[in-house]
Design an enzyme around this catalytic site. Structure first.
Site, PDB file in Angstrom:
ATOM      1  CE  LYS A 123      -3.440   2.513   2.735  1.00 55.58           C
ATOM      2  NZ  LYS A 123      -4.263   2.533   3.963  1.00 55.58           N
TER       3      LYS A 123
ATOM      4  CG  ASN B 144       7.195   6.873  -3.764  1.00 53.21           C
ATOM      5  OD1 ASN B 144       6.536   6.065  -4.413  1.00 53.21           O
ATOM      6  ND2 ASN B 144       7.211   8.172  -4.047  1.00 53.21           N
ATOM      7  NE  ARG B 145       6.270   0.095   1.945  1.00 55.02           N
ATOM      8  CZ  ARG B 145       5.037   0.082   1.457  1.00 55.02           C
ATOM      9  NH1 ARG B 145       4.454   1.229   1.117  1.00 55.02           N
ATOM     10  NH2 ARG B 145       4.377  -1.038   1.295  1.00 55.02           N
ATOM     11  CG  LEU B 146      11.076   8.168   0.666  1.00 58.43           C
ATOM     12  CD1 LEU B 146      11.316   9.340  -0.266  1.00 58.43           C
ATOM     13  CD2 LEU B 146      12.399   7.675   1.261  1.00 58.43           C
ATOM     14  CG  HIS B 147       7.030   4.984   5.952  1.00 55.44           C
ATOM     15  ND1 HIS B 147       5.942   5.083   5.111  1.00 55.44           N
ATOM     16  CD2 HIS B 147       7.517   3.721   5.807  1.00 55.44           C
ATOM     17  CE1 HIS B 147       5.763   3.915   4.498  1.00 55.44           C
ATOM     18  NE2 HIS B 147       6.705   3.093   4.894  1.00 55.44           N
TER      19      HIS B 147
END
Length: 218
Positions: free
Chosen positions: A12, A194-197
Site C-alpha cells: 500500500k 514510496n516508503r519514505l515514512h
C-alpha cells in the site's frame, strides 16, 4: 478450492498525512493523546489495543495484544493476571515494549521502557469498574495455564458466579492488577509515499530529563 496469494505483491502506498519536527508537541504524552483522540474520533476498531512485548530472563521474547486503560505523564497503564505468561516475564525482566497500529490513519506509535505494578488501590478501583462478568472471569481463568477443555473454564466460571452471588462488590484477586510502563523512548510513525515514512522519536536520558526530539530514517 484454495486461493494462493503472492504475499510479496501485497503493498500500500501511504499518502494521507505527514509528520515533522516542527508540528509535534514538545511532550510525547501530549502528542500521543492527540493521536489517540483522533483514532477514537475516527471510530477505529479497538483504538486502545496495543502490542505488549516482554522477554524472560533468557531474553526469549513474546508478544500479545492488551488494552490501554490510562495514559499520563508517568506512563501507560494496563491490567492483567500477574501469574500469566507476561506477568511472569515482567516479574523477572521489567524491560518491555509497546506498539499501537492504526492502519486507517496510516500511523504507528511504539514505546520502550520498564514496567512496574501500580498500587493496590489503583488496581481495586479499576477492577470494580469492570462488568461483573469480567470480575468473575478474573477469578475463574488460570490465565496462560493449560486446561483440559472449554467445559473446565465454564465450570470454574459458574463456581465463582455462585460463590459471589448476592455480593455488591466482588473482591479483587491478589493475582490480578495493573502495570505502569514508564517509557524512555516514544516513536511516532506516519506513513508516506514510496516508503519514505516520517519517523519522529522522543528520547529521555533520565526520569526527570527533558525529552529530546529527532527524526529517524524510514
Amino acid at each position: 478450492m484454495s486461493l494462493t496469494v503472492d504475499l510479496a505483491s501485497i503493498r500500500k502506498n501511504y499518502s494521507l498525512q505527514q509528520l515533522n519536527e516542527n508540528s509535534v508537541a514538545a511532550d510525547p504524552f501530549q502528542q500521543f493523546n492527540v493521536w489517540l483522540q483522533e483514532a477514537i474520533q475516527a471510530a477505529l476498531p479497538e483504538p486502545t489495543a496495543m502490542v505488549l512485548a516482554t522477554a524472560n530472563q533468557a531474553g526469549i521474547p513474546s508478544a500479545r495484544v492488551v488494552l490501554l486503560k490510562k495514559v499520563n505523564p508517568e506512563g501507560f497503564l494496563f491490567f492483567t493476571n500477574y501469574l500469566s505468561h507476561k506477568g511472569q516475564d515482567m516479574a523477572l525482566n521489567p524491560a518491555v515494549a509497546l506498539t499501537f497500529f492504526w492502519p486507517e490513519l496510516e500511523r504507528q506509535v511504539r514505546m520502550e521502557g520498564t514496567v512496574e505494578k501500580v498500587t493496590e488501590s489503583e488496581s481495586d478501583e479499576y477492577f470494580w469498574s469492570r462488568p461483573l462478568g469480567s470480575q468473575v472471569g478474573a477469578w475463574a481463568s488460570p490465565q496462560s495455564k493449560q486446561v483440559t477443555s472449554r467445559q473446565e473454564l465454564e465450570e470454574a466460571n459458574q463456581l465463582y458466579t455462585d460463590k459471589f452471588a448476592g455480593l455488591t462488590q466482588i473482591p479483587r484477586p491478589e493475582h490480578w492488577g495493573g502495570y505502569l510502563v514508564r517509557t524512555h523512548l516514544i516513536e511516532f510513525w506516519q506513513g508516506r509515499p514510496n516508503r519514505l515514512h516520517d519517523r519522529i522519536v522522543y528520547t529521555q536520558e533520565s526520569a526527570n530529563a527533558e525529552w529530546q526530539i529527532s527524526r529517524l530514517a524510514p
